[in-house]
Enzyme design. Structure first.
Site, PDB file in Angstrom:
ATOM      1  N   CYS A 150     -30.736  34.314  -1.675  1.00 23.48           N
ATOM      2  CA  CYS A 150     -29.348  34.453  -1.042  1.00 23.48           C
ATOM      3  C   CYS A 150     -28.527  33.260  -1.304  1.00 23.48           C
ATOM      4  O   CYS A 150     -27.421  33.315  -1.517  1.00 23.48           O
ATOM      5  CB  CYS A 150     -29.620  34.947   0.277  1.00 23.48           C
ATOM      6  SG  CYS A 150     -27.601  35.292   0.948  1.00 23.48           S
TER       7      CYS A 150
ATOM      8  N   LEU B  11     -18.662  37.192   5.116  1.00 22.24           N
ATOM      9  CA  LEU B  11     -19.684  37.950   4.108  1.00 22.24           C
ATOM     10  C   LEU B  11     -20.068  39.220   4.476  1.00 22.24           C
ATOM     11  O   LEU B  11     -20.970  39.351   4.989  1.00 22.24           O
ATOM     12  CB  LEU B  11     -20.387  36.887   3.315  1.00 22.24           C
ATOM     13  CG  LEU B  11     -20.116  35.637   2.696  1.00 22.24           C
ATOM     14  CD1 LEU B  11     -21.198  34.822   2.228  1.00 22.24           C
ATOM     15  CD2 LEU B  11     -19.001  35.799   1.625  1.00 22.24           C
TER      16      LEU B  11
ATOM     17  N   VAL C 190     -22.076  31.960  17.395  1.00 24.16           N
ATOM     18  CA  VAL C 190     -21.608  30.765  18.042  1.00 24.16           C
ATOM     19  C   VAL C 190     -21.871  29.697  16.928  1.00 24.16           C
ATOM     20  O   VAL C 190     -20.807  28.758  16.864  1.00 24.16           O
ATOM     21  CB  VAL C 190     -22.500  30.315  19.099  1.00 24.16           C
ATOM     22  CG1 VAL C 190     -22.451  29.214  19.719  1.00 24.16           C
ATOM     23  CG2 VAL C 190     -22.348  31.665  20.232  1.00 24.16           C
ATOM     24  N   ASP C 191     -22.911  29.530  16.250  1.00 25.38           N
ATOM     25  CA  ASP C 191     -23.128  28.456  15.525  1.00 25.38           C
ATOM     26  C   ASP C 191     -21.820  28.317  14.234  1.00 25.38           C
ATOM     27  O   ASP C 191     -21.430  27.112  14.343  1.00 25.38           O
ATOM     28  CB  ASP C 191     -24.314  28.605  14.742  1.00 25.38           C
ATOM     29  CG  ASP C 191     -25.559  28.003  15.591  1.00 25.38           C
ATOM     30  OD1 ASP C 191     -25.474  27.703  16.700  1.00 25.38           O
ATOM     31  OD2 ASP C 191     -26.642  28.220  15.057  1.00 25.38           O
TER      32      ASP C 191
ATOM     33  N   LEU D  61     -17.874  29.724   6.295  1.00 25.23           N
ATOM     34  CA  LEU D  61     -18.360  31.192   6.373  1.00 25.23           C
ATOM     35  C   LEU D  61     -18.505  31.451   7.904  1.00 25.23           C
ATOM     36  O   LEU D  61     -19.410  30.675   8.609  1.00 25.23           O
ATOM     37  CB  LEU D  61     -19.721  31.211   5.466  1.00 25.23           C
ATOM     38  CG  LEU D  61     -19.654  30.829   3.916  1.00 25.23           C
ATOM     39  CD1 LEU D  61     -20.925  31.056   3.595  1.00 25.23           C
ATOM     40  CD2 LEU D  61     -18.376  31.727   3.436  1.00 25.23           C
ATOM     41  N   LEU D  62     -18.239  32.433   8.337  1.00 27.97           N
ATOM     42  CA  LEU D  62     -18.217  32.696   9.715  1.00 27.97           C
ATOM     43  C   LEU D  62     -19.298  34.235   9.767  1.00 27.97           C
ATOM     44  O   LEU D  62     -18.756  35.258   9.104  1.00 27.97           O
ATOM     45  CB  LEU D  62     -16.999  32.935  10.371  1.00 27.97           C
ATOM     46  CG  LEU D  62     -15.977  31.864  10.358  1.00 27.97           C
ATOM     47  CD1 LEU D  62     -14.617  32.200  10.742  1.00 27.97           C
ATOM     48  CD2 LEU D  62     -16.536  30.876  11.424  1.00 27.97           C
ATOM     49  N   SER D  63     -20.166  34.095  10.577  1.00 30.05           N
ATOM     50  CA  SER D  63     -20.953  35.079  10.878  1.00 30.05           C
ATOM     51  C   SER D  63     -20.649  36.151  11.950  1.00 30.05           C
ATOM     52  O   SER D  63     -21.109  37.085  12.176  1.00 30.05           O
ATOM     53  CB  SER D  63     -22.422  34.665  11.082  1.00 30.05           C
ATOM     54  OG  SER D  63     -22.485  34.100  12.128  1.00 30.05           O
ATOM     55  N   GLY D  64     -19.678  35.511  12.847  1.00 28.15           N
ATOM     56  CA  GLY D  64     -19.387  36.081  14.212  1.00 28.15           C
ATOM     57  C   GLY D  64     -20.264  35.625  15.260  1.00 28.15           C
ATOM     58  O   GLY D  64     -19.941  36.151  16.464  1.00 28.15           O
TER      59      GLY D  64
ATOM     60  N   GLY E 149     -23.031  27.200   9.045  1.00 29.25           N
ATOM     61  CA  GLY E 149     -23.804  26.705  10.206  1.00 29.25           C
ATOM     62  C   GLY E 149     -25.055  26.447  10.103  1.00 29.25           C
ATOM     63  O   GLY E 149     -25.737  26.304  11.050  1.00 29.25           O
TER      64      GLY E 149
ATOM     65  N   CYS F 225     -32.065  38.586   7.705  1.00 30.50           N
ATOM     66  CA  CYS F 225     -31.138  39.138   8.221  1.00 30.50           C
ATOM     67  C   CYS F 225     -30.954  40.587   8.103  1.00 30.50           C
ATOM     68  O   CYS F 225     -30.347  41.391   8.956  1.00 30.50           O
ATOM     69  CB  CYS F 225     -29.606  38.653   7.371  1.00 30.50           C
ATOM     70  SG  CYS F 225     -29.548  39.150   5.831  1.00 30.50           S
TER      71      CYS F 225
END
Length: 342
Positions: free
Chosen positions: A92, A32, A11-12, A6-9, A116, A191
């Site tokens: 969530c 997501l 660094v972590d 899962l990538l949030s955009g 992350g 978030c």
């Protein structure tokens, strides 16, 4: 092993993907769409795409905004209307990230899903448990209490053994482009809260509705600006006639739009109960460590299960317990589950 990341955009999550790629795993990136403006989503997707291009892996974008709104966001609003202090992240995680997203990852042929999060997975007697992260100041195991053993077995947390302060230098050394990414500064841990939770509530409900403040004897001693603007333990934002010492919110009556206030010692709790329990299959009544707030220091307590309700008796008084928050149970640094405080 084929793993969905899962990538949030940020660094972590990008470094999480990098570390797994370095270990030789086959990766699929997933972004997501949960709750943000399209402008923000576009930026975050662009950042995630750059990370995927650098790593040579595909990126999928999953739109779960409707699911998130009904299962998490609307519940957040409703809880405040009822005078509670909700914990949306704890909702969530099992429903979105390790629910819908995990299901999709498995359909893609992935064996596991990585994020992350600052947490770890530990196998004990062939059963998978959540373990606190090495970096206790950033540990996020508290928000993962509702995950089942079968789900935990499919999770990977590459950052769990690292310190937060070390991640950015490591990431920039491995993926230099991360230092040039445009991003939005998030001011809140939640978030979808951009400024304050009150500003978020104002979009949906009447928040500024003046009411009375009562003491523990039921006497009216002041006024407040609207009960949803207060949480248990708050000591500012209301007016007390002739107050010579600090007063703290010790109770909220949502139906009457009233606050109950007292002295600091009145915040002390010796016992509490939690519903919607999610405990390990082998849980037994006994002494454990408890967290009743994310940032709270673990407290010793006797925990028992009575008719699907978790009952807690603290060894020492615990301060500032709020209805709606997550009650989480640990044995040393192993998460055994929890529930919602009532």
């Amino acid at each position: 092993m084929k793993i969905a990341v899962l990538l949030s955009g940020g660094v972590d999550s990008s470094y999480s993907a990098y570390s797994l790629k370095e270990q030789g795993h086959e990766l699929v990136g997933i972004y997501l769409k949960l709750h943000a403006s399209e402008k923000k989503h576009d930026l975050y997707i662009k950042n995630a795409q750059k990370a995927c291009e650098f790593l040579g892996i595909p990126l999928e974008v999953l739109d779960f905004q409707k699911d998130f709104k009904s299962a998490v966001y609307d519940e957040f609003i409703s809880a405040y209307e009822e005078g509670q202090t909700p914990n949306p992240c704890a909702l969530c995680n099992p429903l979105m990230k390790f629910g819908l997203a995990l299901d999709h990852a498995l359909k893609l042929g992935c064996e596991k899903i990585a994020t992350g999060h600052y947490a770890r997975v530990k196998e004990i007697d062939k059963v998978s448990y959540i373990q606190e992260a090495v970096d206790k100041t950033k540990d996020q195991s508290y928000f993962l209490y509702a995950l089942e053993h079968e789900v935990i077995a499919k999770l990977v947390f590459p950052l769990g053994d690292l310190l937060k302060k070390d991640i950015k230098p490591l990431a920039l050394n491995a993926m230099p482009f991360l230092g040039t990414l445009e991003t939005y500064k998030e001011s809140q841990e939640i978030c979808f809260v951009e400024k304050s939770y009150i500003d978020t509530l104002k979009k949906h409900v009447e928040v500024e509705k003046e009411g009375v403040v009562k003491n523990l004897q039921g006497e009216v001693i002041g006024t407040h600006k609207g009960y949803m603007q207060y949480t248990i333990g708050k000591r500012k934002g209301f007016n007390i006639k002739g107050a010579l010492e600090p007063h703290f919110v010790v109770g909220i009556d949502a139906k009457k739009n009233e606050l109950i206030v007292g002295k600091k010692e009145d915040l002390a709790t010796h016992s509490l109960k939690a519903k919607n329990k999610s405990l390990t299959k082998d849980f037994k009544d006994g002494e454990y460590f408890i967290k009743a707030r994310y940032r709270s220091v673990p407290a010793k307590a006797f925990v028992s299960l009575r008719d699907e309700v978790i009952e807690v008796e603290f060894e020492e008084p615990f301060y500032g317990v709020a209805k709606g928050q997550a009650l989480v149970v640990y044995k040393d640094d192993i998460l055994l589950g929890g529930g919602v405080i009532v």
